[in-house]
Design a protein around this motif. Structure first.
Motif, PDB file in Angstrom:
ATOM      1  N   GLN A  33      45.134  32.053  39.197  1.00  0.00           N
ATOM      2  CA  GLN A  33      45.271  32.232  37.733  1.00  0.00           C
ATOM      3  C   GLN A  33      46.596  32.151  37.063  1.00  0.00           C
ATOM      4  OE1 GLN A  33      42.248  35.306  36.485  1.00  0.00           O
ATOM      5  NE2 GLN A  33      41.473  35.302  38.511  1.00  0.00           N
ATOM      6  N   TYR A  35      48.658  33.316  33.443  1.00  0.00           N
ATOM      7  CA  TYR A  35      48.453  34.281  32.391  1.00  0.00           C
ATOM      8  C   TYR A  35      49.644  34.207  31.353  1.00  0.00           C
ATOM      9  CZ  TYR A  35      44.442  36.644  34.289  1.00  0.00           C
ATOM     10  OH  TYR A  35      43.228  37.109  34.794  1.00  0.00           O
ATOM     11  N   GLY A  42      50.027  42.607  25.888  1.00  0.00           N
ATOM     12  CA  GLY A  42      49.208  42.557  27.142  1.00  0.00           C
ATOM     13  C   GLY A  42      49.184  41.069  27.583  1.00  0.00           C
ATOM     14  N   LEU A  43      48.700  40.792  28.939  1.00  0.00           N
ATOM     15  CA  LEU A  43      48.810  39.443  29.356  1.00  0.00           C
ATOM     16  C   LEU A  43      47.415  38.828  28.746  1.00  0.00           C
ATOM     17  CD1 LEU A  43      50.510  40.998  31.498  1.00  0.00           C
ATOM     18  CD2 LEU A  43      49.893  39.148  32.847  1.00  0.00           C
ATOM     19  N   HIS A  45      44.799  35.658  29.725  1.00  0.00           N
ATOM     20  CA  HIS A  45      44.557  34.561  30.696  1.00  0.00           C
ATOM     21  C   HIS A  45      44.642  33.228  30.137  1.00  0.00           C
ATOM     22  CE1 HIS A  45      41.277  31.959  32.872  1.00  0.00           C
ATOM     23  NE2 HIS A  45      42.097  32.732  34.062  1.00  0.00           N
ATOM     24  N   LEU A  48      42.217  29.162  35.315  1.00  0.00           N
ATOM     25  CA  LEU A  48      41.863  29.647  36.783  1.00  0.00           C
ATOM     26  C   LEU A  48      41.656  28.094  37.452  1.00  0.00           C
ATOM     27  CD1 LEU A  48      39.168  32.291  37.661  1.00  0.00           C
ATOM     28  CD2 LEU A  48      39.311  30.003  38.666  1.00  0.00           C
ATOM     29  N   THR A  97      38.735  39.382  47.325  1.00  0.00           N
ATOM     30  CA  THR A  97      38.767  38.783  46.008  1.00  0.00           C
ATOM     31  C   THR A  97      38.713  39.533  44.634  1.00  0.00           C
ATOM     32  OG1 THR A  97      36.416  38.544  46.047  1.00  0.00           O
ATOM     33  CG2 THR A  97      37.198  36.778  47.010  1.00  0.00           C
ATOM     34  N   ASP A  98      38.654  40.649  44.957  1.00  0.00           N
ATOM     35  CA  ASP A  98      38.724  41.619  43.932  1.00  0.00           C
ATOM     36  C   ASP A  98      40.183  42.105  43.205  1.00  0.00           C
ATOM     37  OD1 ASP A  98      35.961  43.824  44.982  1.00  0.00           O
ATOM     38  OD2 ASP A  98      35.948  42.066  43.869  1.00  0.00           O
TER      39      ASP A  98
ATOM     40  N   TYR B  31      34.568  46.212  36.395  1.00  0.00           N
ATOM     41  CA  TYR B  31      35.747  46.205  37.143  1.00  0.00           C
ATOM     42  C   TYR B  31      36.889  46.845  36.047  1.00  0.00           C
ATOM     43  CZ  TYR B  31      34.383  43.735  41.399  1.00  0.00           C
ATOM     44  OH  TYR B  31      34.084  43.545  42.542  1.00  0.00           O
ATOM     45  N   PHE B  33      41.104  47.899  36.213  1.00  0.00           N
ATOM     46  CA  PHE B  33      42.274  47.787  36.761  1.00  0.00           C
ATOM     47  C   PHE B  33      43.497  48.570  36.068  1.00  0.00           C
ATOM     48  CE2 PHE B  33      41.194  44.421  39.836  1.00  0.00           C
ATOM     49  CZ  PHE B  33      40.143  43.982  39.256  1.00  0.00           C
ATOM     50  N   TYR B  35      47.575  48.559  36.090  1.00  0.00           N
ATOM     51  CA  TYR B  35      48.814  48.059  36.283  1.00  0.00           C
ATOM     52  C   TYR B  35      50.162  48.809  35.687  1.00  0.00           C
ATOM     53  CZ  TYR B  35      46.288  43.789  38.298  1.00  0.00           C
ATOM     54  OH  TYR B  35      45.653  42.914  38.939  1.00  0.00           O
ATOM     55  N   TYR B  48      42.184  50.164  41.081  1.00  0.00           N
ATOM     56  CA  TYR B  48      41.251  49.490  40.458  1.00  0.00           C
ATOM     57  C   TYR B  48      39.756  50.220  41.013  1.00  0.00           C
ATOM     58  CZ  TYR B  48      39.727  46.267  44.454  1.00  0.00           C
ATOM     59  OH  TYR B  48      39.243  45.719  45.627  1.00  0.00           O
ATOM     60  N   ASP B  56      40.433  50.674  45.491  1.00  0.00           N
ATOM     61  CA  ASP B  56      41.654  50.500  46.384  1.00  0.00           C
ATOM     62  C   ASP B  56      43.003  51.274  45.496  1.00  0.00           C
ATOM     63  OD1 ASP B  56      44.212  49.726  47.407  1.00  0.00           O
ATOM     64  OD2 ASP B  56      43.413  47.697  47.939  1.00  0.00           O
ATOM     65  N   VAL B 102      31.585  35.895  41.961  1.00  0.00           N
ATOM     66  CA  VAL B 102      33.084  36.028  42.253  1.00  0.00           C
ATOM     67  C   VAL B 102      33.368  36.779  40.732  1.00  0.00           C
ATOM     68  CG1 VAL B 102      35.295  34.703  42.060  1.00  0.00           C
ATOM     69  CG2 VAL B 102      33.332  33.962  43.487  1.00  0.00           C
ATOM     70  N   ARG B 103      34.442  37.677  41.053  1.00  0.00           N
ATOM     71  CA  ARG B 103      35.139  38.129  39.929  1.00  0.00           C
ATOM     72  C   ARG B 103      36.001  37.417  39.088  1.00  0.00           C
ATOM     73  NH1 ARG B 103      39.183  39.432  38.627  1.00  0.00           N
ATOM     74  NH2 ARG B 103      40.343  39.429  40.752  1.00  0.00           N
ATOM     75  N   GLU B 104      35.892  37.328  37.890  1.00  0.00           N
ATOM     76  CA  GLU B 104      36.586  36.386  37.263  1.00  0.00           C
ATOM     77  C   GLU B 104      37.934  36.836  36.366  1.00  0.00           C
ATOM     78  OE1 GLU B 104      36.115  33.081  37.042  1.00  0.00           O
ATOM     79  OE2 GLU B 104      34.235  32.887  37.773  1.00  0.00           O
ATOM     80  N   LYS B 105      38.311  36.475  35.334  1.00  0.00           N
ATOM     81  CA  LYS B 105      39.696  36.631  34.903  1.00  0.00           C
ATOM     82  C   LYS B 105      39.629  38.084  34.375  1.00  0.00           C
ATOM     83  CE  LYS B 105      38.248  34.830  30.151  1.00  0.00           C
ATOM     84  NZ  LYS B 105      38.576  33.793  29.276  1.00  0.00           N
ATOM     85  N   LEU B 106      40.799  38.631  34.080  1.00  0.00           N
ATOM     86  CA  LEU B 106      41.025  40.076  33.619  1.00  0.00           C
ATOM     87  C   LEU B 106      41.424  39.648  32.182  1.00  0.00           C
ATOM     88  CD1 LEU B 106      43.619  41.676  36.217  1.00  0.00           C
ATOM     89  CD2 LEU B 106      41.068  41.266  36.469  1.00  0.00           C
ATOM     90  N   PHE B 108      43.162  42.073  29.447  1.00  0.00           N
ATOM     91  CA  PHE B 108      44.275  43.225  29.513  1.00  0.00           C
ATOM     92  C   PHE B 108      44.218  43.929  28.163  1.00  0.00           C
ATOM     93  CE2 PHE B 108      47.172  43.071  33.192  1.00  0.00           C
ATOM     94  CZ  PHE B 108      46.531  41.896  33.550  1.00  0.00           C
TER      95      PHE B 108
END
Lengths: 112, 117
Positions: A33, A35, A42-43, A45, A48, A97-98, B31, B33, B35, B48, B56, B102-106, B108
């Motif tokens: 991806q 960004y 912030g970032l 997106h 992808l 993938t997480d 989800y 996260f 950072y 996360y 993790d 599938v987990r997609e974009k974040l 923020f």
């Protein structure tokens, strides 16, 4: 250590020119991806691309992916002063993938 | 939707003090996260969560750092005691699993600028 390394670290161009940023990564990925981060924000997106894709377009953005070389590039065509920002690639891994790990970023300055 | 909301926007504290950063993810995202961003180290994934469970935390730098997610709409990152080297911008991001599985974009938040004097 970070998954992605970007090149160049900084790029300065004139409005109307194209900007190309490159990203290299280390392990097998599921997707990559890109960004954008404006100063103090912030970032956000941008796009992808999956590991089975080679090229993807979104407006003035074009992303390529070469899994054999573990690299990707982001092309911004006909740049504008408003494109001034830092750009980051981010990768997951084929075994997790997480988890999304970000590269070092390219600082783009577009002069009017 | 208001997006990911972080507070405070700026935090200035003295070494040794406890710092608590807060995050409200986008509703429906499963989800979350945390950072940290510095000039020297770039963007580092600290921890996360998936469905409020820490998955993790290998990026948490020391035992001085802890994170919780008591429910789907709130998470905290705590530093106790804080040190000057903890000065950074801390970002929270949330995401979801697409129909593809599938987990997609974040997405923020705007970040918390932490300065430890």
């Amino acid at each position: 250590s970070q998954q992605g390394e970007e090149d160049p670290q900084a790029l300065s161009i004139q409005e109307g020119e194209n900007a190309t940023m490159n990203c290299s990564y280390k392990t097998s990925i599921n997707n990559l991806q890109w960004y954008r981060q404006n100063s103090g924000r912030g970032l956000v997106h941008l796009i992808l691309i999956r590991s089975n894709e080679r090229e993807k377009h979104s407006g003035r953005l074009r992303v390529t992916l070469d899994t054999s070389k573990k690299s990707s590039s982001l092309l911004i065509t006909a740049s504008r002063a408003a494109d001034t920002a830092s750009y980051f690639c981010a990768t997951d891994s084929s075994y997790n993938t997480d988890k999304l790990i970000f590269g070092t970023g390219t600082r783009l300055q577009v002069f009017p | 939707d208001a997006g990911v909301i972080q507070s405070p926007r700026h935090e200035v504290t003295e070494m040794g003090q406890e710092v608590t950063l807060r995050c409200k993810p986008i509703s429906g995202h499963d989800y979350l996260f945390w950072y940290r961003q510095t000039m020297m180290r770039g963007l580092e994934l600290l921890i996360y969560f998936n469905n409020n469970v820490p998955i993790d935390d290998s990026g948490m730098p020391e035992d001085r750092f802890s994170a919780k997610m008591p429910n789907a709409s709130f998470s905290t990152l705590k530093i106790q005691p804080s040190e000057p080297r903890d000065s950074a911008v801390y970002f929270c991001a949330s995401s979801f699993v697409a129909e593809t599985g599938v987990r997609e974009k974040l997405f923020f938040g705007s970040g918390t600028q932490l300065s430890v004097l």
